[in-house]
Design a protein around this motif. Sequence first.
Motif, PDB file in Angstrom:
ATOM      1  N   ALA A 265       0.830  -1.204   0.000  1.00  0.00           N
ATOM      2  CA  ALA A 265       0.000   0.000   0.000  1.00  0.00           C
ATOM      3  C   ALA A 265       0.868   1.260   0.000  1.00  0.00           C
ATOM      4  O   ALA A 265       0.561   2.252  -0.690  1.00  0.00           O
ATOM      5  CB  ALA A 265      -0.933  -0.001   1.210  1.00  0.00           C
ATOM      6  N   ILE A 266       1.958   1.235   0.765  1.00  0.00           N
ATOM      7  CA  ILE A 266       2.875   2.370   0.800  1.00  0.00           C
ATOM      8  C   ILE A 266       3.507   2.580  -0.572  1.00  0.00           C
ATOM      9  O   ILE A 266       3.616   3.708  -1.068  1.00  0.00           O
ATOM     10  CB  ILE A 266       3.961   2.163   1.877  1.00  0.00           C
ATOM     11  N   LYS A 267       3.894   1.491  -1.224  1.00  0.00           N
ATOM     12  CA  LYS A 267       4.522   1.596  -2.549  1.00  0.00           C
ATOM     13  C   LYS A 267       3.557   2.153  -3.585  1.00  0.00           C
ATOM     14  O   LYS A 267       3.969   2.843  -4.529  1.00  0.00           O
ATOM     15  CB  LYS A 267       5.033   0.222  -2.989  1.00  0.00           C
ATOM     16  N   ARG A 268       2.260   1.872  -3.410  1.00  0.00           N
ATOM     17  CA  ARG A 268       1.250   2.345  -4.366  1.00  0.00           C
ATOM     18  C   ARG A 268       0.840   3.800  -4.115  1.00  0.00           C
ATOM     19  O   ARG A 268       0.228   4.437  -4.976  1.00  0.00           O
ATOM     20  CB  ARG A 268      -0.001   1.477  -4.312  1.00  0.00           C
TER      21      ARG A 268
END
Length: 272
Positions: A265-268
Amino acid sequence: MDISTNYQTKIMGVINANEDSFFKESRFEGAFAISRIEQMINDGANIIDIGGVSSRPGSVSVSSDEELFRVKPIIDSIYEQRLYDKTEFSLDSYDPFVLKYALDRGFKIVNDITGLSNDEVCKIASYYNAKVVIMHMQNNPNNMQKKPEYNDVVLDIDNFFKERIKKAKSFGLEEIILDVGIGFGKTLTHNLKLLKNLDYFKHFGCELLIGASRKSMIDMISPSSIEERLPGTLAIHLASIENGASIIRCHDVKEHNQAIKVQEAIKRAEIL
């Protein structure tokens, strides 16, 4: 194979059918093993890895008959209940006789800590069109941690993979997974260097597997019992995913599933 392939992250849950596995919470028998497998599937395991022989430092091998005796009830139950329709199953073994029994009953992956050293394992895996995990180990579990040495641990293992991939393909094996073998004939320095440079091995175009679940390297960095090493395990495995690993072999499926979802989620998230 396209070396730029980005593989989906998968969680491989560990079930041990032996009494001497280093982490007692991973040891299960019969109906208890099936219950644990079903829980792992519900918790997000993409693969379940069954093992009947300990490979911890100082452990010794057992006979084919003894290994099969340990894993047979679990394999039979998986087959009877068609659990292989719910997730992939892997056998952590390098014994051709035991592997054949599992592959004949719905298992799809051969997880070989000897890195396909035995031609008979290659033949059986090829016959069943199985995926193979080629793991690197210096020496054997009985003596692998007695002063392991390398010229350069990354380049030495890279050469090992080149040789074993060539061998695997000569037997018609195409679905190959690579495992640098954290803790298998490596010092803490070796382990850390491999984890830091894991993306180096992506040039083979194969999926990379990392299994550092609750291993002693965590204790060397932050003194802790096996039961206290989940935070360190998650730190290693999340860093490994960032560095190119796509299969994480672990004891704690639910916790890994949550951590990986948050990481993704952080990467997105949008970058300003």
